[in-house]
Motif scaffolding. Structure first.
Motif: not given
Length: 408
Positions: A398-405
């Protein structure tokens, strides 16, 4: 108060809302969100199961007010509930969680220095500190103001999304707890130093949340009785803050203790001897604050037997009693306790290996939540070390998909 009355009697909160009985499923981090802050069908299944399990109040843990600072990448993040589709998914989950006359509250939080490093390894905290490999930066005054406003916006979204209440998370070493603790809060401005300054963030969040949701919507606070760490928030300080909370427009105080600062043992994963002492301490502490706090009190932490639950309620130490981990393996335990069909929770920890990797116990229960979310029954034969692998793999995916912006 008879035993039946102790368990089954309703509780009216100061805001006028009524909880149907005295058993609570406290907040747990389920990690079952979609990895972008939204609700999922797995969460619908999990919280429907608990709603029909008999508890009067169920809380979903670690609901983030700012998606940049999650405790886990599978947390709900209410600042990301912006589209009609995201709100629909949230409302489906809360509709499931409020079946059977169950109150379903969102525990509003911000991980601060304990933000999941795979998402953000440069989080914001009261002061610049290093924890678990994260190099936290000191929050600016503008950042503090924005965070207070974020709690208010999240509370409004929770209400719009169908939750029946919110709990402000000021325990276990997360952001509001960090502001309270001299160990984390080394500021010399109006947000640090004296206890009144260190408590200012919590008080401003409470007032902003109350203004956002109105007077008739339940607002609770989770507070440590103590951090149980050198230089941390002490019992004496907690008692003082509790007295101040009595003057605020809150409906419920949940007493807990400990922090997740160390990888060696989390706030809910204490060693056996100290666990027993601290469980008694929570009840003793709850009793000791009755002269300064005159609103409903929820006590959680290690309560396992019918006798212990009843004693806590009949003694007046607690108005509500919470069981979290037991309901991960027996989701219908509250109904059976009320019906006198059970004398207590299964003692599954006795079957764990004597030596386990750090966090394996927490992970074991986390995997049981994953199974309930998949519509399966708990697996009591699961090896804790294997559970830790499954748990960590879920977070990594899920961290790999977490769209942080910054703009989201």
């Amino acid at each position: 108060m008879s035993e039946a009355e102790a368990f089954a009697s309703p509780l009216e909160l100061p805001c006028g809302a009524v909880i149907k009985n005295r058993i609570v499923k406290p907040a747990m981090s389920d990690g079952l969100g979609d990895g972008a802050g939204g609700a999922t069908q797995a969460q619908e299944r999990l919280y429907r199961r608990w709603a029909h399990g008999g508890a009067g109040l169920v809380l979903i843990g670690e609901v983030q007010v700012d998606h940049r600072y999650p405790e886990r990448p599978g947390n709900l993040a209410l600042d990301r509930i912006q589209s009609p589709a995201a709100m629909t998914a949230l409302r489906r989950m809360t509709a499931a969680g409020t079946e059977n006359g169950t109150h379903f509250w969102a525990q509003l939080g911000h991980a601060g220095a304990l933000t999941y490093g795979g998402v953000n390894d440069r989080p914001a905290a009261p002061s610049a500190v290093e924890v678990r490999g994260n190099h936290a930066r000191e929050m600016s005054e503008d950042g503090i103001a924005e965070t207070v406003a974020g709690f208010a916006r999240a509370a409004a979204t929770a209400r719009e999304g169908g939750f029946t209440g919110v709990e402000i998370h000021a325990a276990h070493g997360f952001l509001l707890s960090q502001f309270l603790s001299p160990r984390f809060n080394r500021r010399t401005d109006g947000w640090g130093g004296s206890l009144v300054n260190r408590a200012r963030m919590l008080m401003e969040v409470i007032r902003a949340v109350r203004a956002a949701v109105g007077q008739a919507f339940p607002v609770g606070v989770k507070l440590n009785s103590a951090d149980f760490s050198k230089g941390g928030f002490s019992m004496e300080e907690s008692r003082q803050v509790t007295g101040w909370l009595n003057e605020e427009a809150i409906d419920l105080l949940e007493i807990s203790g400990g922090t997740y600062e160390s990888d060696e043992s989390g706030a809910s994963e204490l060693k056996s001897e100290s666990t027993r002492a601290r469980e008694a301490f929570f009840l003793d502490y709850a009793d000791s604050i009755r002269d300064v706090f005159h609103k409903p009190v929820l006590v959680t932490g290690g309560l396992r037997t019918r006798a212990g639950l009843v004693q806590a309620l009949q003694s007046g130490s607690a108005d509500l009693v919470g069981m979290a981990r037991p309901l991960a393996v027996e989701p219908d335990l509250p109904s059976r306790l009320i019906a006198r069909q059970a004398e207590g929770a299964l003692r599954v920890e006795g079957g764990f290996p004597a030596q386990m990797p750090p966090g394996a116990g927490t992970a074991w229960y986390g995997v049981q939540l994953m199974r309930l979310g998949d519509g399966l029954e708990p697996d009591l034969t699961l090896d804790p070390t294997r559970a830790l692998q499954i748990y960590d793999d879920l977070d990594r995916r899920k961290a790999a998909d977490y769209r942080l912006c910054e703009a989201c």
